[in-house]
Design a protein around this motif. Sequence first.
Motif, PDB file in Angstrom:
ATOM      1  N   LEU A  12      -6.996  18.309  -1.202  1.00 22.17           N
ATOM      2  CA  LEU A  12      -6.946  17.735  -2.544  1.00 22.17           C
ATOM      3  C   LEU A  12      -6.251  16.379  -2.523  1.00 22.17           C
ATOM      4  N   SER A  13      -5.159  16.304  -1.798  1.00 25.78           N
ATOM      5  CA  SER A  13      -4.393  15.067  -1.724  1.00 25.78           C
ATOM      6  C   SER A  13      -5.198  13.946  -1.069  1.00 25.78           C
ATOM      7  N   ALA A  14      -5.938  14.256  -0.013  1.00 27.72           N
ATOM      8  CA  ALA A  14      -6.730  13.233   0.674  1.00 27.72           C
ATOM      9  C   ALA A  14      -7.748  12.616  -0.266  1.00 27.72           C
ATOM     10  N   ASN A  15      -8.354  13.431  -1.122  1.00 24.35           N
ATOM     11  CA  ASN A  15      -9.301  12.900  -2.098  1.00 24.35           C
ATOM     12  C   ASN A  15      -8.605  11.963  -3.080  1.00 24.35           C
ATOM     13  N   ASN A  16      -7.408  12.345  -3.520  1.00 26.30           N
ATOM     14  CA  ASN A  16      -6.655  11.497  -4.448  1.00 26.30           C
ATOM     15  C   ASN A  16      -6.243  10.183  -3.794  1.00 26.30           C
ATOM     16  N   PHE A  17      -5.817  10.263  -2.535  1.00 16.43           N
ATOM     17  CA  PHE A  17      -5.468   9.047  -1.797  1.00 16.43           C
ATOM     18  C   PHE A  17      -6.680   8.123  -1.690  1.00 16.43           C
ATOM     19  N   ALA A  18      -7.812   8.689  -1.298  1.00 14.22           N
ATOM     20  CA  ALA A  18      -9.021   7.874  -1.092  1.00 14.22           C
ATOM     21  C   ALA A  18      -9.441   7.185  -2.388  1.00 14.22           C
ATOM     22  N   GLN A  19      -9.368   7.895  -3.505  1.00 14.91           N
ATOM     23  CA  GLN A  19      -9.723   7.289  -4.784  1.00 14.91           C
ATOM     24  C   GLN A  19      -8.801   6.119  -5.112  1.00 14.91           C
TER      25      GLN A  19
ATOM     26  N   PRO B 165      -7.149  11.955   7.838  1.00 14.74           N
ATOM     27  CA  PRO B 165      -7.308  10.529   7.535  1.00 14.74           C
ATOM     28  C   PRO B 165      -7.578  10.374   6.045  1.00 14.74           C
ATOM     29  N   ILE B 166      -7.098   9.273   5.457  1.00 19.16           N
ATOM     30  CA  ILE B 166      -7.314   9.088   4.013  1.00 19.16           C
ATOM     31  C   ILE B 166      -8.032   7.796   3.678  1.00 19.16           C
ATOM     32  N   GLY B 167      -8.377   6.988   4.683  1.00 18.64           N
ATOM     33  CA  GLY B 167      -9.143   5.788   4.400  1.00 18.64           C
ATOM     34  C   GLY B 167      -8.563   4.549   5.051  1.00 18.64           C
ATOM     35  N   ILE B 168      -9.161   3.423   4.721  1.00 19.36           N
ATOM     36  CA  ILE B 168      -8.752   2.134   5.278  1.00 19.36           C
ATOM     37  C   ILE B 168      -8.438   1.187   4.131  1.00 19.36           C
ATOM     38  N   PHE B 169      -7.257   0.597   4.165  1.00 19.65           N
ATOM     39  CA  PHE B 169      -6.850  -0.388   3.165  1.00 19.65           C
ATOM     40  C   PHE B 169      -6.891  -1.753   3.846  1.00 19.65           C
TER      41      PHE B 169
ATOM     42  N   ILE C  90       0.827  -1.198   0.000  1.00 22.43           N
ATOM     43  CA  ILE C  90       0.000   0.000   0.000  1.00 22.43           C
ATOM     44  C   ILE C  90       0.859   1.244   0.000  1.00 22.43           C
ATOM     45  N   ALA C  91       2.011   1.229   0.697  1.00 18.40           N
ATOM     46  CA  ALA C  91       2.899   2.398   0.686  1.00 18.40           C
ATOM     47  C   ALA C  91       3.425   2.657  -0.719  1.00 18.40           C
ATOM     48  N   CYS C  92       3.766   1.594  -1.416  1.00 20.90           N
ATOM     49  CA  CYS C  92       4.249   1.733  -2.798  1.00 20.90           C
ATOM     50  C   CYS C  92       3.143   2.253  -3.705  1.00 20.90           C
ATOM     51  N   GLU C  93       1.928   1.738  -3.506  1.00 23.53           N
ATOM     52  CA  GLU C  93       0.791   2.155  -4.322  1.00 23.53           C
ATOM     53  C   GLU C  93       0.509   3.644  -4.158  1.00 23.53           C
ATOM     54  N   LEU C  94       0.705   4.150  -2.949  1.00 26.39           N
ATOM     55  CA  LEU C  94       0.344   5.539  -2.657  1.00 26.39           C
ATOM     56  C   LEU C  94       1.513   6.503  -2.783  1.00 26.39           C
TER      57      LEU C  94
END
Length: 249
Positions: A238-245, A205-209, A82-86
């Motif tokens: 803006l970044s939090a929305n991108n992370f969540a998507q 917070p940006i979500g749950i993986f 997940i760290a690599c993905e984000l």
Amino acid sequence: MKKESDKGIQVISRAASILREVVANPDGMSLGQLATATGLARSTVQRIVDALEMEFLVQAGTGGVRPGWGLRRLGDLAGPSIACELRPQLFRLFEATGETVDLSTLGGAEVLFLDRFLSEHNVRVVPDAGAHYPAYAMATGKALLAGLDNEQIWAMYGQGTLERLTPMTLSTVDKLIAQLDVIRAGGFAYDIEEHALGSCAIGLPIGIFGTTQLAVSVVIPTERYEEQKDTIENALRLSANNFAQRIDK
């Protein structure tokens, strides 16, 4: 008599054995447990852990010794996580702010760093190896704690008082919950010299993986905080929305 090269190889071998145990037990191991598992003297384990923490390969705290963000970054080279993905989203936040940015999760009651980019300013906030990272005293930690309910918060900090790292640190669970309610309602998480004097941070917070809660923060020297606050908050939103998507994909 051992050659210097032989001593160096021995140190690397011992460090590798400690890292293998830490990776196999990511929820944390005490120095005593590491000594037992590796067959090394506790004092030797302490010295090696201190050296590994200086390179951010492990993170030591009240929850024991855990994999550090530097080790996680090396691990990303071998395959997806997940760290690599984000990481692209985290880098865009870094570019937008020019300040140190962190991607984190909870490790017990402490912040566990998964990835970060360090500011290139002459005056910047650099992580302190060996520091204590209680979630209640950090912006990213509060953003993560906001994902828990109040019963879980009370179970985590049941005495009602909190250890103060600086004069600005929250002193009670009631005050912490009041801030968590604001974050839960969509507000930002703040650390205004609560973790360390001279350092401030803003997080979300940006979500749950899977079952892993995630949060992101921007860390900035106090001297630039007021001037940069609005820019950082806009970039974070803006970044939090991108992370969540990305997490939802």
